[in-house]
Design a protein around this motif. Structure first.
Motif, PDB file in Angstrom:
ATOM      1  N   LYS A 148       0.657  -1.165   0.165  1.00 50.43           N
ATOM      2  CA  LYS A 148       0.238   0.009  -0.095  1.00 50.43           C
ATOM      3  C   LYS A 148       0.972   1.236   0.068  1.00 50.43           C
ATOM      4  CE  LYS A 148      -4.056  -2.181   2.086  1.00 50.43           C
ATOM      5  NZ  LYS A 148      -5.037  -2.330   3.177  1.00 50.43           N
ATOM      6  N   GLY A 230      -8.419   1.444   2.328  1.00 47.86           N
ATOM      7  CA  GLY A 230      -7.855   0.435   1.225  1.00 47.86           C
ATOM      8  C   GLY A 230      -8.220  -1.011   1.980  1.00 47.86           C
ATOM      9  N   THR A 232     -10.685  -3.033   1.221  1.00 50.53           N
ATOM     10  CA  THR A 232     -11.180  -3.870   0.283  1.00 50.53           C
ATOM     11  C   THR A 232     -10.280  -4.093  -1.016  1.00 50.53           C
ATOM     12  OG1 THR A 232     -12.698  -2.342  -0.727  1.00 50.53           O
ATOM     13  CG2 THR A 232     -13.604  -3.765   1.037  1.00 50.53           C
ATOM     14  N   LYS A 233      -9.653  -3.029  -1.423  1.00 50.14           N
ATOM     15  CA  LYS A 233      -9.018  -2.657  -2.612  1.00 50.14           C
ATOM     16  C   LYS A 233      -7.834  -1.878  -2.220  1.00 50.14           C
ATOM     17  CE  LYS A 233     -12.474  -3.571  -6.066  1.00 50.14           C
ATOM     18  NZ  LYS A 233     -13.049  -2.983  -7.315  1.00 50.14           N
ATOM     19  N   MET A 234      -7.057  -1.421  -3.094  1.00 53.68           N
ATOM     20  CA  MET A 234      -5.886  -0.548  -2.885  1.00 53.68           C
ATOM     21  C   MET A 234      -6.469   0.896  -2.370  1.00 53.68           C
ATOM     22  SD  MET A 234      -2.721  -1.430  -2.763  1.00 53.68           S
ATOM     23  CE  MET A 234      -1.862  -2.703  -3.151  1.00 53.68           C
ATOM     24  N   LYS A 236      -7.563   4.709  -2.178  1.00 55.95           N
ATOM     25  CA  LYS A 236      -7.675   5.857  -3.251  1.00 55.95           C
ATOM     26  C   LYS A 236      -7.372   6.898  -3.036  1.00 55.95           C
ATOM     27  CE  LYS A 236     -11.132   2.940  -5.921  1.00 55.95           C
ATOM     28  NZ  LYS A 236     -11.000   1.764  -4.930  1.00 55.95           N
TER      29      LYS A 236
END
Length: 242
Positions: A148, A230, A232-234, A236
Motif C-alpha cells: 500500500k 484500502g 477491500t482494494k488499494m 484511493k
C-alpha cells in the motif's frame, strides 16, 4: 418535444430550523430546494488565513503542545509550539520546499504519527501551496510487504518523503522509496541512503517568494491528498482543497 418554460420565478416559503431561517421550494420529481434566508458572511479564502491571523495577533500563545516521554516510558514536561514559532517554521519549510521545485506533480509524503514535526511540515506545505499526503503509519509499521505504501508513492510521485524516526520508518523507506526521491528525517539516519535533516530545512531563510506563494493559493488550490483505508482494494487518493 417542446419545453414548457415557467411563467414566473420559483417561489420560496420561509421555514425556521432552530435559530437559522431558510427558504424552501418544491421542484420537479419531488426535489426540494432550500437556501439560507441571509447572505453568506465573510470567510477565509485559504486554510492558512486564520492561522496567520492568530500568529499576528497572539504570537506567544501556544498553538500546539505535546508531552515529552522519558526513557522509562513515563511522561515529562510539556513541549510547546507558539503561533509565532509555527509561522516562522512554516515560512522556512515552505521556502525549502519551493527551492526544491516541489508541486502538485511532486508533492510531499509524510510518514509519521501525529506530532509537532508532522504539523510543522504540513503547515509549511500549506503555506507554500505544495500538496502533501499524510500516509497511514500502519503502511510502514504494520505491513510487511509495503504494497500500500508503494501504491501511494507510485500514485503521487512525490519529490520528498519525510519520516520522524529512521529507526521506526527506515525499513519501509529503504524498501519502497525510490533512490531519486529525497528523504528527510527528524531523527536518525539510514545506512547506505543519503538523507536530509529536518533541522537543515528549518534553517532555510525565507524570502518574499514563499509569502507570494501563500498569497497565490485560494479555495481551489490542492492542499493535500488523503487516501481511503484500502480495506477491500488499494487505497484511493481523495483530493482536498483549501
Amino acid at each position: 418535444m417542446s419545453e414548457t418554460k415557467p411563467t414566473s420565478a420559483p417561489r420560496y416559503r420561509p421555514l425556521t430550523f432552530g435559530v437559522t431561517r431558510i427558504a424552501a421550494r418544491e421542484g420537479d420529481g419531488g426535489t426540494r430546494y432550500i437556501k439560507a434566508d441571509q447572505p453568506l458572511g465573510d470567510y477565509a479564502a485559504r486554510i492558512t488565513d486564520r492561522f496567520l491571523h492568530w500568529a499576528q495577533t497572539v504570537p506567544e500563545r501556544s498553538f500546539l503542545a505535546r508531552r515529552t516521554r522519558q526513557a522509562d516510558g513515563s511522561t515529562g514536561d510539556w513541549q510547546h509550539l507558539s503561533y509565532g514559532q509555527a509561522l516562522a517554521s512554516a515560512r522556512a519549510l515552505g521556502q525549502a520546499l519551493l527551492d526544491r521545485g516541489l508541486s502538485v506533480d511532486r508533492p510531499v509524503v509524510i510518514l509519521s504519527e501525529n506530532g509537532l514535526e508532522h504539523a510543522q511540515l504540513a503547515l509549511g506545505c500549506l503555506y507554500a501551496g505544495i500538496p502533501y499526503c499524510p500516509a497511514s503509519p500502519a503502511y510502514c509499521l504494520v505491513s510487511q510487504d509495503y504494497d500500500k505504501l508503494r501504491h501511494i508513492l507510485h500514485t503521487l510521485t512525490p519529490g520528498l518523503v519525510f519520516a520522524t524516526d529512521a529507526a521506526r520508518y527506515g525499513k519501509a523507506i529503504l524498501a519502497a522509496v525510490g533512490a531519486d526521491v529525497e528523504v528527510v528525517l527528524h531523527e536518525g539516519s539510514l545506512e547506505g541512503r543519503p538523507t536530509t535533516s529536518l533541522a537543515s530545512l528549518l534553517a532555510t531563510a525565507p524570502t518574499a517568494q514563499v509569502d507570494a506563494a501563500m498569497q497565490a493559493t485560494g479555495p481551489d488550490t490542492i492542499s493535500k491528498f488523503l487516501f481511503t483505508s484500502g480495506s477491500t482494494k488499494m487505497p484511493k487518493a481523495v483530493v482536498n482543497t483549501h
